[in-house]
Design an enzyme around this catalytic site. Sequence first.
Site, PDB file in Angstrom:
ATOM      1  NE  ARG A 136       5.496   4.295  -8.511  1.00 31.74           N
ATOM      2  CZ  ARG A 136       6.048   4.442  -7.307  1.00 31.74           C
ATOM      3  NH1 ARG A 136       7.354   4.703  -7.209  1.00 31.74           N
ATOM      4  NH2 ARG A 136       5.322   4.347  -6.210  1.00 31.74           N
ATOM      5  CG  ASP A 159       2.217   3.414  -7.574  1.00 30.02           C
ATOM      6  OD1 ASP A 159       2.640   4.154  -8.477  1.00 30.02           O
ATOM      7  OD2 ASP A 159       2.939   2.973  -6.653  1.00 30.02           O
ATOM      8  CD  GLN A 209       1.202   1.097   0.806  1.00 25.24           C
ATOM      9  OE1 GLN A 209       1.155   1.736   1.858  1.00 25.24           O
ATOM     10  NE2 GLN A 209       2.324   0.543   0.374  1.00 25.24           N
ATOM     11  CD  GLN A 229       0.564   4.799  -1.643  1.00 26.33           C
ATOM     12  OE1 GLN A 229       0.775   5.819  -1.011  1.00 26.33           O
ATOM     13  NE2 GLN A 229       1.390   3.767  -1.612  1.00 26.33           N
ATOM     14  CG  ASP A 230      -1.764   1.183  -3.592  1.00 30.05           C
ATOM     15  OD1 ASP A 230      -1.180   1.757  -4.510  1.00 30.05           O
ATOM     16  OD2 ASP A 230      -1.172   0.507  -2.728  1.00 30.05           O
TER      17      ASP A 230
END
Length: 552
Positions: A468, A392, A348, A370-371
């Site tokens: 998701r 994500d 993250q 990520q993020d």
Amino acid sequence: MGKKNNTIFKPSVPFVFPMARLIGLTFLLFFSFSSATSSTNSEIIQQACKATRFPDSCQTSLTQSSNLTQTSKPSDVVEAAMSVSSQNLKTAQSMVKTILDTSSDNTNRSRTAMICLEVLHNSEHRISSASQVFPSGRIKDSRAWMSAALAYQYDCWSGLKFVNDSQLVNQTMAFMDSLIGLTSNALSMMISYDLFQDKLEDWRPPITERSGFWEDGDVFGTGAGAALRGFPLDLMANVTVCKDEGTDCYKTVQAAVDAAPDHHGGEARRFVISIKAGVYEETVRIPLEKTNVVFLGDGMGKTVITGSLNVGLLGVTTYNTATVGVLGDGFMGRDLTIQNTAGPDAHQAVAFRSDSDLSIIENCEFLGNQDTLYAHSLRQYYKGCRIEGNVDFIFGNSATVIEDSLILIRPRQVNPEKGETNAVTAHGRTDPAQSTGFVFQNCVVNGTEDYMVLYYNNTKVHKNFLGRPWKEYSRTVFINCYLEELISPLGWMPWDGEFALSTLYYGEFGNSGAGANRTGRVSWSSEIPDNHIYSYSLQNFIQGDEWIPTSS
């Protein structure tokens, strides 16, 4: 797509909130007891509480509230429920403060408690604001703010889960179980009041699109919301940030933010910060009291704010990794790049985190892995932006509309020959009453040039999905978007087994491109019915016609 169990906001496994404990924990609640309980209109309370997910705790708390009498109206019941939530929040804040005061020898617990206090302060602010405007009929604002208040309480609870190594932390979590239930009750009743007003017989628990319910309103192309809306074009800079030596300007973006007046109110009183071309290596924070701050850059790739904080560093949480983090309402940004360069193996690492209600971001670039974009809470609008990442990389529990933007998947670069599985979104709605979700309109979803080389070399091992479900009531829709072939025919992927598959809402409408064919989609995604597509318009979903300026 592994997740680190770092403290607060982005765990590696889904949380299913333990509401089964709620009824058994009501003894922990601290209410304002009334000696005139017998005069409380128990019938109206019982009827109103049928509109909640937790009617038993609702009735108990409101019966003991001093804010209701025999002559109370349905709106009074909603206000009393908000008051009960506010009272119990104060107790939760005190309990978390005690955790902080007794955790000097435990870095993880101490940092968790500090972030808890910050988000609970935000929750307090939002409940207070909702309580002030609800009597005047500003119900959509009240719902947005209570949705955020509930999200912040859940954030604190979920963070404490990872440092639950003492009786004090366990007791605080138990108390917050009940607090979250009470806030959920207030928000649920607020929805029924919005829909049915004083017709208590029609009040019912919140339901979502998955159960066949849409909040339809004005349509695209009609009414006040039909005008083209976006960033105001006539803004004049109050201060300037530049890299030039000897020039009369601020040398850091944060210094310019610090110069902004607190609680700068009104559309005509924006505090405009012109950020000249250059690379600004810093972490920027816009606190809650700095409202209506505007960042004006010289263009994507020219004005660059960059950082590299990530959860791989000792004591750093997802929440704190943001290169730029905004709390003050009314934030605007245009013509700049915000990035996190931590790299794909850092897990993250947020580029931009926003908790700014009524925020407008136009022609901006967000770069990360990520993020990348943490659209954490409240109402946000992005137009003409470029967002890059892999795992994500657009996530949070906000009500966000992203229009006319380019969404690009990047290589993760960690053993890419073995294949990569990426999800564009991970929405985090925890309660069906929250007015949150991600809406993508007229966007393009594709891969960067580097990623597409990997993809075409071996399409069988590279899988990409639209989203998701990070949390139980995750909601994301793609409308009139162009989906390139890298999007899997399945469209959407699970988070963990069957978690949230029966409660989420993932919808598509009018999409085109090789990745838009719905014949192979997972059974738990949906095609949005024609007659409900307008529920996701700018004016209906985030009330954009009330606060986003017209472009002309």
